[in-house]
Write an enzyme that holds these catalytic residues in place. Structure first.
Site, short mmCIF file in Angstrom:
data_model
loop_
_atom_site.label_atom_id
_atom_site.label_comp_id
_atom_site.label_asym_id
_atom_site.label_seq_id
_atom_site.Cartn_x
_atom_site.Cartn_y
_atom_site.Cartn_z
N LYS A 113 0.84 -1.21 0.00
CA LYS A 113 0.00 0.00 0.00
C LYS A 113 0.86 1.25 0.00
O LYS A 113 0.54 2.23 -0.67
CB LYS A 113 -0.93 0.02 1.21
CG LYS A 113 -2.12 -0.90 1.07
CD LYS A 113 -3.19 -0.54 2.08
CE LYS A 113 -4.35 -1.51 1.99
NZ LYS A 113 -5.33 -1.32 3.04
N LYS A 194 -4.06 -11.01 -6.36
CA LYS A 194 -5.27 -11.10 -5.53
C LYS A 194 -6.36 -10.17 -6.07
O LYS A 194 -6.04 -9.07 -6.52
CB LYS A 194 -4.84 -10.69 -4.12
CG LYS A 194 -5.88 -10.67 -3.07
CD LYS A 194 -5.29 -10.17 -1.76
CE LYS A 194 -5.18 -8.66 -1.73
NZ LYS A 194 -4.85 -8.10 -0.42
N LYS A 197 -9.73 -4.09 -4.80
CA LYS A 197 -10.29 -2.85 -5.35
C LYS A 197 -9.23 -1.91 -5.88
O LYS A 197 -9.50 -0.99 -6.61
CB LYS A 197 -11.11 -2.13 -4.28
CG LYS A 197 -12.55 -2.58 -4.30
CD LYS A 197 -13.29 -2.08 -3.10
CE LYS A 197 -13.05 -2.98 -1.93
NZ LYS A 197 -13.80 -2.64 -0.74
P1 TYM Z 1 -10.22 -5.88 4.19
O1 TYM Z 1 -11.25 -4.87 4.46
O2 TYM Z 1 -9.19 -5.59 3.14
O3 TYM Z 1 -10.89 -7.24 3.79
C1 TYM Z 1 -11.96 -7.82 4.54
C2 TYM Z 1 -11.85 -9.32 4.52
O4 TYM Z 1 -11.85 -9.80 3.17
C3 TYM Z 1 -10.75 -10.68 2.96
N1 TYM Z 1 -10.30 -10.57 1.56
C4 TYM Z 1 -10.19 -11.59 0.71
N2 TYM Z 1 -10.43 -12.91 0.85
C5 TYM Z 1 -10.22 -13.70 -0.23
N3 TYM Z 1 -9.79 -13.24 -1.43
C6 TYM Z 1 -9.53 -11.93 -1.62
N4 TYM Z 1 -9.14 -11.50 -2.82
C7 TYM Z 1 -9.73 -11.04 -0.53
N5 TYM Z 1 -9.58 -9.70 -0.37
C8 TYM Z 1 -9.93 -9.43 0.91
C9 TYM Z 1 -9.69 -10.20 3.93
O5 TYM Z 1 -8.75 -11.22 4.22
C10 TYM Z 1 -10.52 -9.82 5.13
O6 TYM Z 1 -10.76 -10.92 5.97
N6 TYM Z 1 -6.96 -5.35 7.96
C11 TYM Z 1 -8.27 -5.88 7.59
C12 TYM Z 1 -9.41 -5.29 8.40
C13 TYM Z 1 -9.29 -5.47 9.89
C14 TYM Z 1 -9.44 -6.69 10.62
C15 TYM Z 1 -9.31 -6.32 11.98
C16 TYM Z 1 -9.66 -8.01 10.24
C17 TYM Z 1 -9.08 -4.47 10.79
N7 TYM Z 1 -9.10 -4.98 12.05
C18 TYM Z 1 -9.39 -7.30 12.99
C19 TYM Z 1 -9.75 -8.97 11.26
C20 TYM Z 1 -9.61 -8.61 12.60
C21 TYM Z 1 -8.54 -5.50 6.14
O7 TYM Z 1 -8.04 -4.53 5.63
O8 TYM Z 1 -9.47 -6.30 5.55
#
Ligand code: TYM
Length: 328
Positions: A113, A194, A197
């Site tokens: 990022k 992956k 967005k």
């Molecule tokens: P975020 O918002 O990017 O994504 C949310 C969830 O979607 C999953 N994900 C995917 N799974 C499979 N294939 C993909 N291409 C894909 N893209 C995204 C992510 O693994 C996630 O589970 N840092 C985290 C948000 C967060 C969080 C937390 C998660 C903040 N605090 C505490 C768990 C526990 C994030 O940016 O997810």
């Protein structure tokens, strides 16, 4: 074991895509039954890169609506916005004090990022310490996430263990659960990347609220390879294996079993598109109903925050007291 505390977070940065759904949201729905599940729309994380205030407001409400439309039941889990529970930011600071610069500097998501952003905020760098706070604040046992969160989750465990050994037993050590298939849904045009967005072009990205015709078109044009054998082999056949994983995550059949049934890439693409469209259809319909009453969604989030705060206040006060802060 029954009644585990489950926690997960998702960023309100535009509408969620198929990767979010298959890698994470499907599991949120699964884990809300028979457990104490807490799901957080992590708006504080979303501002680690600059956001338009109006877009943040809209995205937060829409994400809550998509989550409810996907099957999260506010009567059966706690659904809330991170900024409504001040203990996240407060414990986040204590976690920053317990995480080393070197640990944060090794996070691959920061590297990805940070390279793509012109203004790299210090919050983007310390993001994983806030994520650790999110999880630890609820005495969490299980964290359902996609594969890309593995490194952050390992850091959360390390930080919890370090805090406990410095200041005495304070936090439950969390475990992450990653789905057996579709834990990393890949871009339909660049299957080595992956689905995300932040992709340069959106022809490989399928959104949960996308029009069925457009979804169909994207699957039909999905990149495969120059062979003609349907085989599940993510290393050598990334595109075909991605389609098989997606179809598997929707139908429940294993990718290897599915592969045996197909002799043509074309048929696999059409069937995968259809399965995805049918899975998303009721979610899109329910979303349309919910979006006609944003006030109701706002009330659901406020009620969720009240319940989340009750747990968070307790754990935060345990952490601050163990760390040596005077009682208020
Ligand atoms: P975020 O918002 O990017 O994504 C949310 C969830 O979607 C999953 N994900 C995917 N799974 C499979 N294939 C993909 N291409 C894909 N893209 C995204 C992510 O693994 C996630 O589970 N840092 C985290 C948000 C967060 C969080 C937390 C998660 C903040 N605090 C505490 C768990 C526990 C994030 O940016 O997810």
């Amino acid at each position: 074991m029954t009644n585990q505390r489950v926690f997960s977070g998702i960023q309100p940065s535009g509408d969620p895509h198929l990767g979010n759904y298959l890698g994470a949201i499907q599991n949120y729905v699964h884990y809300q039954d028979g457990n104490d599940a807490v799901y957080c729309i992590v708006d504080l994380h979303a501002v680690t890169t600059q956001r338009d205030p109006e877009a943040l407001r809209t995205d937060t409400l829409r994400l809550a609506q998509v989550l409810i439309a996907s099957g999260l039941d506010p009567e059966n889990c706690i659904l809330f916005a991170q900024s409504h529970v001040p203990q996240h930011a407060q414990l986040g600071w204590l976690m920053q004090a317990t995480t080393s610069f070197g640990e944060l500097n090794r996070m691959t998501q920061f590297k990805d990022k940070g390279d793509r952003t012109e203004f790299v905020s210090s919050a983007l760098f310390s993001y994983p310490a806030l994520q650790a706070a999110d999880i630890l604040l609820y005495d969490t046992n299980i964290v359902p996430v996609g594969d890309d969160q593995r490194q952050h989750l390992e850091l959360s465990r390390d930080v919890a263990q370090r805090f406990n050994s410095r200041y005495g037993d304070t936090f439950v050590i969390p475990e992450h659960v990653i789905p057996p298939v579709a834990a990393r849904v890949m871009d339909l045009q660049r299957p080595e990347d992956k689905m995300s967005k932040t992709a340069e072009a959106d022809n490989g990205l399928v959104m949960m609220l996308e029009d069925p015709k457009s979804i169909e078109k994207k699957f039909k044009r999905a990149v495969t390879d120059s062979e003609d054998e349907v085989r599940f082999d993510p290393e050598h056949k990334a595109g075909v294996s991605n389609l098989l994983s997606i179809l598997s995550a929707v139908t429940g059949e294993t990718p290897t079993d599915l592969a045996e049934r197909y002799t043509q890439y074309g048929r696999l693409k059409v069937d995968t598109a259809e399965a995805v469209i049918e899975r998303l259809r009721p979610i899109q319909e329910r979303f349309a109903e919910l979006s006609s009453d944003p006030g109701e969604t706002a009330r659901v989030l406020s009620a969720g925050a009240v319940k989340a705060r009750e747990i968070a206040e307790d754990v935060y006060s345990r952490a601050r007291s163990n760390m040596g802060f005077l009682p208020v």
